[in-house]
Write a protein that holds these residues in place. Structure first.
Motif, PDB file in Angstrom:
ATOM      1  N   UNK A  84      30.398  35.842  45.549  1.00 30.36           N
ATOM      2  CA  UNK A  84      31.616  35.970  46.339  1.00 30.36           C
ATOM      3  C   UNK A  84      32.411  34.678  46.460  1.00 30.36           C
ATOM      4  N   UNK A  85      32.025  33.630  45.730  1.00 28.54           N
ATOM      5  CA  UNK A  85      32.765  32.375  45.790  1.00 28.54           C
ATOM      6  C   UNK A  85      34.162  32.561  45.201  1.00 28.54           C
ATOM      7  N   UNK A  86      35.147  31.986  45.868  1.00 26.66           N
ATOM      8  CA  UNK A  86      36.523  32.100  45.393  1.00 26.66           C
ATOM      9  C   UNK A  86      36.683  31.546  43.990  1.00 26.66           C
ATOM     10  N   UNK A  87      35.943  30.478  43.685  1.00 20.97           N
ATOM     11  CA  UNK A  87      36.061  29.877  42.364  1.00 20.97           C
ATOM     12  C   UNK A  87      35.706  30.851  41.258  1.00 20.97           C
ATOM     13  N   UNK A  88      34.632  31.620  41.465  1.00 19.23           N
ATOM     14  CA  UNK A  88      34.223  32.613  40.459  1.00 19.23           C
ATOM     15  C   UNK A  88      35.286  33.696  40.305  1.00 19.23           C
ATOM     16  N   UNK A  89      35.811  34.159  41.435  1.00 17.38           N
ATOM     17  CA  UNK A  89      36.823  35.211  41.374  1.00 17.38           C
ATOM     18  C   UNK A  89      38.060  34.743  40.622  1.00 17.38           C
ATOM     19  N   UNK A  90      38.547  33.564  40.981  1.00 18.85           N
ATOM     20  CA  UNK A  90      39.764  33.052  40.357  1.00 18.85           C
ATOM     21  C   UNK A  90      39.552  32.841  38.868  1.00 18.85           C
ATOM     22  N   UNK A  91      38.405  32.260  38.498  1.00 16.20           N
ATOM     23  CA  UNK A  91      38.135  31.996  37.080  1.00 16.20           C
ATOM     24  C   UNK A  91      38.102  33.288  36.263  1.00 16.20           C
ATOM     25  N   UNK A  92      37.440  34.319  36.805  1.00 15.89           N
ATOM     26  CA  UNK A  92      37.338  35.584  36.073  1.00 15.89           C
ATOM     27  C   UNK A  92      38.681  36.293  35.987  1.00 15.89           C
ATOM     28  N   UNK A  93      39.461  36.250  37.063  1.00 17.70           N
ATOM     29  CA  UNK A  93      40.787  36.875  37.031  1.00 17.70           C
ATOM     30  C   UNK A  93      41.703  36.145  36.048  1.00 17.70           C
ATOM     31  N   UNK A  94      41.612  34.820  36.028  1.00 14.92           N
ATOM     32  CA  UNK A  94      42.410  34.049  35.069  1.00 14.92           C
ATOM     33  C   UNK A  94      41.963  34.311  33.635  1.00 14.92           C
ATOM     34  N   UNK A  95      40.674  34.653  33.478  1.00 14.33           N
ATOM     35  CA  UNK A  95      40.142  34.911  32.135  1.00 14.33           C
ATOM     36  C   UNK A  95      40.489  36.304  31.626  1.00 14.33           C
ATOM     37  N   UNK A  96      41.099  37.124  32.489  1.00 15.76           N
ATOM     38  CA  UNK A  96      41.560  38.423  32.021  1.00 15.76           C
ATOM     39  C   UNK A  96      40.998  39.623  32.732  1.00 15.76           C
ATOM     40  N   UNK A  97      40.128  39.411  33.736  1.00 15.10           N
ATOM     41  CA  UNK A  97      39.642  40.557  34.506  1.00 15.10           C
ATOM     42  C   UNK A  97      40.800  41.165  35.299  1.00 15.10           C
ATOM     43  N   UNK A  98      40.812  42.479  35.411  1.00  9.93           N
ATOM     44  CA  UNK A  98      41.866  43.158  36.154  1.00  9.93           C
ATOM     45  C   UNK A  98      41.594  43.157  37.651  1.00  9.93           C
ATOM     46  N   UNK A  99      40.331  43.091  38.034  1.00  6.80           N
ATOM     47  CA  UNK A  99      39.976  43.094  39.445  1.00  6.80           C
ATOM     48  C   UNK A  99      38.561  42.557  39.581  1.00  6.80           C
ATOM     49  N   UNK A 100      38.191  42.245  40.829  1.00  6.77           N
ATOM     50  CA  UNK A 100      36.877  41.651  41.105  1.00  6.77           C
ATOM     51  C   UNK A 100      36.387  42.243  42.427  1.00  6.77           C
ATOM     52  N   UNK A 101      35.290  42.999  42.367  1.00 10.40           N
ATOM     53  CA  UNK A 101      34.710  43.597  43.560  1.00 10.40           C
ATOM     54  C   UNK A 101      33.381  42.914  43.866  1.00 10.40           C
TER      55      UNK A 101
END
Length: 230
Positions: A84-101
Motif C-alpha cells: 500500500x505504499x504510495x511509491x509502489x502505486x505511483x510507479x506502477x501507474x506510471x508504468x502503465x497500470x490502469x488501476x491499483x487496488x
C-alpha cells in the motif's frame, strides 16, 4: 460475448474467490499462479480483454509482466496487491497500470473498477444481473440455485449456463450467436439447433405453458430474452 479476463495471482484462496465471482458476472476466466504460467497463457491462449495482476509472484515480480504487456498489447491491467505504499502505486501507474487496488478489497469494488478500465478502452459493460425473481421463478447465480414456486429445480449444466446467460441480461435480447458463443463456445455460433433443443427443455421445466412462454421469450430471427421482472 463474454469478456476474457486473465487473473495472475498465487494466493489459491483469493484466486478461487475471484474466479467464482467473475464467472457469476459472466466473465470468461483464465488463471495463472506464476509469471511463467501467465506468459505461457499470453503466448498461446485467447488474448485477454483485461488482466488482474498480483505483484509478488513465486518466480518474480508482476511488474515484469506489466512491462511486457505494455510493449505488446493495450489490454487494461489492474494491479491487485497488499503493498500500500504510495511509491509502489505511483510507479506502477506510471508504468502503465490502469488501476491499483490494495488487498483486501471488496469484489464489488473490483468489478466496478474493471468496468471503468474497460470503458476507458471503449468497451462498455454494465453490472450483471445475478439474481432474478419473476412469475414464481427464482434464479440465484451466486448460490447456483433455481426454484419455481418455492420448489428447487434440477437443471443440467448446459441448461443452467443458458439460463444464467439470459439472467445476466434480463429484459434484453441476447442474439443466437452470443448465446451459442457464451454457452457452448465460439466454434458453435452456427449451431442454432442447440439453442432450439435446450430452450425447449428449459421451457418444459420453467413455463406453466411451454407453448405460450411468459418467461423465456423468442425474438424471431434475432435471439431470446428473459422477461424483465416487474
Amino acid at each position: 460475448m463474454s469478456l476474457n479476463v486473465l487473473l495472475v495471482e498465487d494466493d489459491r484462496e483469493l484466486r478461487t474467490t475471484l474466479r467464482d465471482a467473475l464467472r457469476v458476472e459472466g466473465y470468461a476466466l483464465q488463471t495463472a499462479a506464476s509469471l511463467a504460467e501467465a506468459e505461457a497463457l499470453l503466448a498461446h491462449a485467447q488474448p485477454p480483454d483485461l488482466v488482474l495482476l498480483d505483484l509478488g509472484l513465486p518466480d518474480g515480480e508482476g511488474e515484469t509482466l506489466l512491462a511486457s504487456l505494455r510493449q505488446r498489447k493495450s489490454v487494461p491491467v489492474l494491479v491487485i496487491s497488499a503493498r500500500e505504499q504510495d511509491g509502489s502505486k505511483v510507479r506502477l501507474l506510471d508504468a502503465g497500470a490502469d488501476d491499483y487496488l490494495v488487498k483486501p478489497f471488496s469484489v464489488s469494488e473490483l468489478l466496478a473498477r474493471m468496468r471503468v478500465a474497460l470503458r476507458h478502452r471503449g468497451v462498455h459493460t454494465q453490472a450483471a444481473v445475478t439474481r432474478f425473481e419473476h412469475l414464481g421463478l427464482l434464479v440465484d447465480l451466486a448460490a447456483h440455485r433455481v426454484a419455481l414456486n418455492g420448489q428447487a429445480l434440477h437443471l443440467t449444466p448446459t441448461e443452467f449456463n443458458l439460463l444464467a446467460r439470459l439472467v445476466r441480461s434480463a429484459g434484453q435480447v441476447v442474439t443466437h450467436r452470443t448465446l451459442l458463443a457464451d454457452v457452448w463456445g465460439p466454434e458453435f455460433t452456427e449451431h442454432t439447433h442447440y439453442l432450439r433443443l435446450y430452450m425447449g427443455q428449459l421451457r418444459a421445466k420453467l413455463e406453466a405453458d411451454p407453448a405460450d412462454p411468459q418467461l423465456l421469450l423468442t425474438e424471431p430471427g434475432v435471439g431470446y430474452r428473459l422477461a424483465e421482472a416487474r
